[in-house]
Design an enzyme around this catalytic site. Structure first.
Site, PDB file in Angstrom:
ATOM      1  N   LEU A 102     118.763 -68.628  50.117  1.00 59.45           N
ATOM      2  CA  LEU A 102     119.213 -69.017  48.780  1.00 59.45           C
ATOM      3  C   LEU A 102     119.585 -67.832  47.888  1.00 59.45           C
ATOM      4  O   LEU A 102     119.815 -68.005  46.689  1.00 59.45           O
ATOM      5  CB  LEU A 102     118.147 -69.892  48.108  1.00 59.45           C
ATOM      6  CG  LEU A 102     117.805 -71.170  48.881  1.00 59.45           C
ATOM      7  CD1 LEU A 102     116.692 -71.932  48.196  1.00 59.45           C
ATOM      8  CD2 LEU A 102     119.034 -72.044  49.080  1.00 59.45           C
ATOM      9  N   MET A 154     115.216 -59.010  45.520  1.00 60.48           N
ATOM     10  CA  MET A 154     115.189 -59.344  46.949  1.00 60.48           C
ATOM     11  C   MET A 154     115.887 -58.266  47.772  1.00 60.48           C
ATOM     12  O   MET A 154     115.460 -57.953  48.885  1.00 60.48           O
ATOM     13  CB  MET A 154     115.828 -60.713  47.202  1.00 60.48           C
ATOM     14  CG  MET A 154     115.037 -61.863  46.600  1.00 60.48           C
ATOM     15  SD  MET A 154     113.290 -61.902  47.058  1.00 60.48           S
ATOM     16  CE  MET A 154     113.405 -62.077  48.821  1.00 60.48           C
ATOM     17  N   ASP A 179     110.693 -49.447  65.090  1.00 60.37           N
ATOM     18  CA  ASP A 179     111.527 -49.554  66.282  1.00 60.37           C
ATOM     19  C   ASP A 179     111.751 -48.197  66.941  1.00 60.37           C
ATOM     20  O   ASP A 179     111.674 -48.075  68.162  1.00 60.37           O
ATOM     21  CB  ASP A 179     112.871 -50.190  65.927  1.00 60.37           C
ATOM     22  CG  ASP A 179     113.767 -50.354  67.150  1.00 60.37           C
ATOM     23  OD1 ASP A 179     113.288 -50.919  68.160  1.00 60.37           O
ATOM     24  OD2 ASP A 179     114.930 -49.929  67.103  1.00 60.37           O
TER      25      ASP A 179
END
Length: 164
Positions: free
Chosen positions: A75, A113, A128
Site C-alpha cells: 500500500l 517506509m 548475504d
C-alpha cells in the site's frame, strides 16, 4: 479501525488518497544493526571479505531498496525520491555494524517506509555477503529515528526509546 489509515469503513485495505495533501519537503532517518562474530566483524571492517567491498555493495543495495519500496510494501505510494544516503557506524564492543539511512523527497506523503526499507536491505546484504563466514549474524534494533514534513510535522525518537 478509525485510527488506521490503510483501512476503509468496512475494514478493507486501501491505498490512502493523498491527492488533496500539499507537497512538502519530507525526510526520514532510520537505523538498524547487524551483530557479527568477532572474526567476521574484523574482516568486514578491514575490507578483507572474499566477496569484495561488503559495505559498498550494501550501501548501493540499500539505496536501491529505498527506491523500490512501493514494489515491496503493497500500500505504499510510488515516490519520486530526491535523496538516499546510507552511512555506517562501527560498534567494536559488540561486533555490530549500524546502518543509518536518510531519505528525502518533496511530495504528498512521507518517506518513513523508504528509510526503513533501506536499512533492512542494507543489513540483509551484509548478511548475504558474510554468511559463508558467519551464519549466526543477528539483525536488530531496526527503527525510525526521525521524520519531518507533512501535516504531522517533525518527530524525533526520544533517547529513552532507543535501545543501546
Amino acid at each position: 479501525m478509525e485510527n488506521f489509515t490503510h483501512f476503509n469503513e468496512k475494514g478493507n485495505a486501501i491505498m490512502v488518497d493523498v491527492s488533496e495533501k500539499a507537497d512538502t519537503v519530507r525526510e526520514a532517518i532510520a537505523s538498524g544493526k547487524i551483530i557479527l562474530s568477532k572474526e567476521c566483524y574484523d574482516r568486514v571492517r578491514a575490507g578483507n571479505m572474499k566477496k569484495g567491498d561488503v559495505l559498498g555493495v550494501a550501501r548501493i543495495a540499500g539505496i536501491m531498496g529505498a527506491k523500490r519500496t512501493s514494489d515491496l510494501i503493497p500500500l505504499c505510494h510510488i515516490l519520486n525520491i530526491s535523496k538516499v544516503e546510507i552511512d555506517f557506524r562501527f560498534h567494536d564492543e559488540s561486533n555490530a555494524i549500524e546502518a543509518v539511512s536518510v531519505v528525502k523527497t518533496t511530495g504528498k506523503t512521507g518517506v518513513e517506509m523508504e528509510a526503513l526499507t533501506a536499512v533492512n536491505v542494507t543489513l540483509l546484504t551484509i548478511y548475504d555477503m558474510c554468511k559463508a563466514v558467519d551464519k549466526g549474524m543477528v539483525l536488530t534494533d531496526i527503527k525510525l529515528m526521525e521524520k519531518s514534513g507533512g501535516k504531522s510535522g517533525h518527530w524525533t525518537r526520544e533517547m529513552s526509546e532507543v535501545e543501546i
